[in-house]
Design an enzyme around this catalytic site. Sequence first.
Site, PDB file in Angstrom:
ATOM      1  N   THR A 268      45.370  40.166  39.802  1.00 23.98           N
ATOM      2  CA  THR A 268      45.839  39.762  38.475  1.00 23.98           C
ATOM      3  C   THR A 268      45.540  38.284  38.232  1.00 23.98           C
ATOM      4  O   THR A 268      45.441  37.495  39.161  1.00 23.98           O
ATOM      5  CB  THR A 268      47.348  40.000  38.332  1.00 23.98           C
ATOM      6  OG1 THR A 268      48.050  39.172  39.268  1.00 23.98           O
ATOM      7  CG2 THR A 268      47.705  41.453  38.601  1.00 23.98           C
ATOM      8  N   GLU A 269      45.352  37.940  36.977  1.00 23.34           N
ATOM      9  CA  GLU A 269      45.220  36.542  36.559  1.00 23.34           C
ATOM     10  C   GLU A 269      44.055  35.831  37.249  1.00 23.34           C
ATOM     11  O   GLU A 269      44.122  34.654  37.592  1.00 23.34           O
ATOM     12  CB  GLU A 269      46.532  35.787  36.788  1.00 23.34           C
ATOM     13  CG  GLU A 269      47.735  36.510  36.173  1.00 23.34           C
ATOM     14  CD  GLU A 269      49.027  35.720  36.230  1.00 23.34           C
ATOM     15  OE1 GLU A 269      48.971  34.468  36.299  1.00 23.34           O
ATOM     16  OE2 GLU A 269      50.100  36.347  36.199  1.00 23.34           O
ATOM     17  N   LEU A 270      42.957  36.549  37.458  1.00 23.34           N
ATOM     18  CA  LEU A 270      41.815  36.013  38.187  1.00 23.34           C
ATOM     19  C   LEU A 270      41.066  34.958  37.390  1.00 23.34           C
ATOM     20  O   LEU A 270      40.687  35.171  36.243  1.00 23.34           O
ATOM     21  CB  LEU A 270      40.869  37.156  38.569  1.00 23.34           C
ATOM     22  CG  LEU A 270      39.553  36.762  39.257  1.00 23.34           C
ATOM     23  CD1 LEU A 270      39.818  36.082  40.592  1.00 23.34           C
ATOM     24  CD2 LEU A 270      38.673  38.003  39.442  1.00 23.34           C
TER      25      LEU A 270
END
Length: 379
Positions: A268-270
Amino acid sequence: MIKNKHIRLTSTALILSLIFAACQVNKKQEEPSLKSALEGKFYIGTAMNHSQILGLDSASLKVIKKQFNSIVAENCMKSEQIHPKENEYYFDLADQFVDFGEANDMYIIGHTLIWHSQAPKWFFVDEEGNEVSREVLIERMKNHIHTVVGRYKGRVKGWDVVNEAILDDGSFRKSKFYNIIGEDFIKLAFQFAHEADPEAELNYNDFSMAKEGKRNGVVVMVKSLQEQGIRIDGVGMQSHIAMKYPDIKEYEKSMQAFSELGVNVMITELDLSVIPSPFENDGADVGNRFKYSQAMDPYKDGMPDSAVVAFNKRYMEFFNLYLKHQENISRVTLWGVNDGNSWRNNWPIPGRTDFPLLFDRNNEAKQIVNEILIAAKNH
């Protein structure tokens, strides 16, 4: 005879023109995309900001529709924005976000239900400003989660139920939720979310997940929930990575440790920052801020070729890892569409120029996108 010949030539030209147009359409349809290349492996997603949700950033929307099959709300579903006062909810933006996802056949993720950082102050105090009791905060949590999750029941497919509750050493963050309720606030949040939508995917999300202390703390927390019969479907590894951290081997250890719990692993949130950090830290605490300096903003006029090569190599280390473990990964979500709208330009030093995403400021695919497409084909 000349007239008929002219008609035949015109007809032939028309047919050739139609064939050419059809070929161009087919060529356009056959252009590879991230979502087509990664189909059957894991969802590839992005966070949507306010201007995209409102339809004001049409160029970014074209990228979202073509390249991604999952979306997450960057800010509009956080409790501070969706529920700023006790009896007031603002669903307009969240409704439009969900409508967009459904219209474009996206796997929709709600972010986030319980998070200490962007929770409204009223959650924790009474009308006189005194800290509320454990019972009152539990009831407020329940009402908030039931209302938000219940509104999108069957539409939002997954929720980041609790965000960033474990510290790097594996202990619980001493947030208002923890201080008033105790560690049970995590169990209760998942319980309330399941009650509101029994079919939704329920996830825990946190940063610095490659650190051994946090990894062990999250494993203990997930096992505790499972032993109590609380449903938790996945662990989200926030991946605000940089050129030197996290250590890729430690990162993989965390992926394996979480998958061994029998839950989905989500990236997530890469994003990948290429500019210097004022601290040697692989966290993402939004409260950390430092003053601007030119020395900490080296690529204001663009990245040199050497930096681009290093950037591509570093990104591929992680995408090759995701492809290697694709059986245990359910989705990979970029934290933004293009470099221009990335939060990394303003954190932890505001006003810098960073290049952390897969598409540049003109929404053009970077070279790394093609490298990912090739790697996906070979896995």
